[in-house]
Design a protein around this motif. Structure first.
Motif, PDB file in Angstrom:
ATOM      1  N   ILE A  59      -7.021   1.194   6.014  1.00  0.00           N
ATOM      2  CA  ILE A  59      -7.181   1.584   4.621  1.00  0.00           C
ATOM      3  C   ILE A  59      -8.648   1.924   4.406  1.00  0.00           C
ATOM      4  N   ASP A  60      -8.888   2.864   3.508  1.00  0.00           N
ATOM      5  CA  ASP A  60     -10.261   3.246   3.196  1.00  0.00           C
ATOM      6  C   ASP A  60     -10.786   2.395   2.042  1.00  0.00           C
ATOM      7  N   THR A 116       4.836   3.430   3.900  1.00  0.00           N
ATOM      8  CA  THR A 116       4.227   2.450   3.014  1.00  0.00           C
ATOM      9  C   THR A 116       4.253   1.123   3.748  1.00  0.00           C
ATOM     10  N   GLN A 155      -6.603   3.374   0.055  1.00  0.00           N
ATOM     11  CA  GLN A 155      -5.586   4.330   0.493  1.00  0.00           C
ATOM     12  C   GLN A 155      -5.324   4.166   1.983  1.00  0.00           C
ATOM     13  N   THR A 193       3.066  10.839   3.797  1.00  0.00           N
ATOM     14  CA  THR A 193       3.435  10.014   2.651  1.00  0.00           C
ATOM     15  C   THR A 193       4.723   9.228   2.848  1.00  0.00           C
ATOM     16  N   HIS A 211       0.864  -1.186   0.000  1.00  0.00           N
ATOM     17  CA  HIS A 211       0.000   0.000   0.000  1.00  0.00           C
ATOM     18  C   HIS A 211       0.893   1.226   0.000  1.00  0.00           C
ATOM     19  N   THR A 212       0.797   2.019  -1.047  1.00  0.00           N
ATOM     20  CA  THR A 212       1.630   3.217  -1.127  1.00  0.00           C
ATOM     21  C   THR A 212       0.818   4.501  -1.238  1.00  0.00           C
ATOM     22  N   SER A 213      -0.468   4.395  -1.446  1.00  0.00           N
ATOM     23  CA  SER A 213      -1.305   5.573  -1.601  1.00  0.00           C
ATOM     24  C   SER A 213      -1.787   6.032  -0.228  1.00  0.00           C
ATOM     25  N   ILE A 214      -1.399   7.235   0.154  1.00  0.00           N
ATOM     26  CA  ILE A 214      -1.727   7.753   1.479  1.00  0.00           C
ATOM     27  C   ILE A 214      -2.898   8.731   1.375  1.00  0.00           C
ATOM     28  N   ALA A 215      -3.960   8.442   2.116  1.00  0.00           N
ATOM     29  CA  ALA A 215      -5.119   9.340   2.141  1.00  0.00           C
ATOM     30  C   ALA A 215      -4.881  10.428   3.185  1.00  0.00           C
ATOM     31  N   LYS A 232     -11.077   3.033  -0.941  1.00  0.00           N
ATOM     32  CA  LYS A 232     -10.301   3.205  -2.179  1.00  0.00           C
ATOM     33  C   LYS A 232      -8.950   2.503  -2.095  1.00  0.00           C
TER      34      LYS A 232
END
Length: 111
Positions: A82-83, A100, A87, A97, A28-32, A85
């Protein structure tokens, strides 16, 4: 991170956390952006903080695994959310950010 998990799994005599990460983990690399309703929890209590929030919300999933902090040269065991999406929502640190992770399990209040 992935290389670290693979090395750990080679040392396990039986199926263990590192092997589970190697087989079932996801990066997981996308940070909300942290939702305003999520007040950062106590430092060094990521497992408790993430669990407490996941148990009362239906729109997040609890995740355990390893996280990277650029200030440290090694992956650390960590828990986050995580949400819907996919993120990352970080409930403990304020590194944004710079985190990860590769989760080992996901538990949701969705059932």
């Amino acid at each position: 991170m992935i290389e670290h998990v693979h090395r750990l799994s080679c040392w396990e005599q039986v199926f263990g956390p590192a092997t589970a990460l190697k087989m079932f983990g996801r990066l997981h690399t996308s940070i909300a952006r942290r939702p305003q309703r999520l007040v950062p929890g106590e430092a060094k209590q990521c497992f408790r903080n993430a669990t407490a929030f996941a148990l009362v919300r239906h729109d997040v999933t609890y995740v355990e695994g390893f996280a990277l902090d650029p200030a440290l040269p090694i992956p650390l065991e960590h828990a986050w959310l995580i949400d819907d999406k996919g993120q990352v929502i970080e409930g403990t640190t304020t590194l944004g950010t710079s985190i990860t992770g590769c989760p080992s399990k996901e538990i949701s209040s969705r059932g």
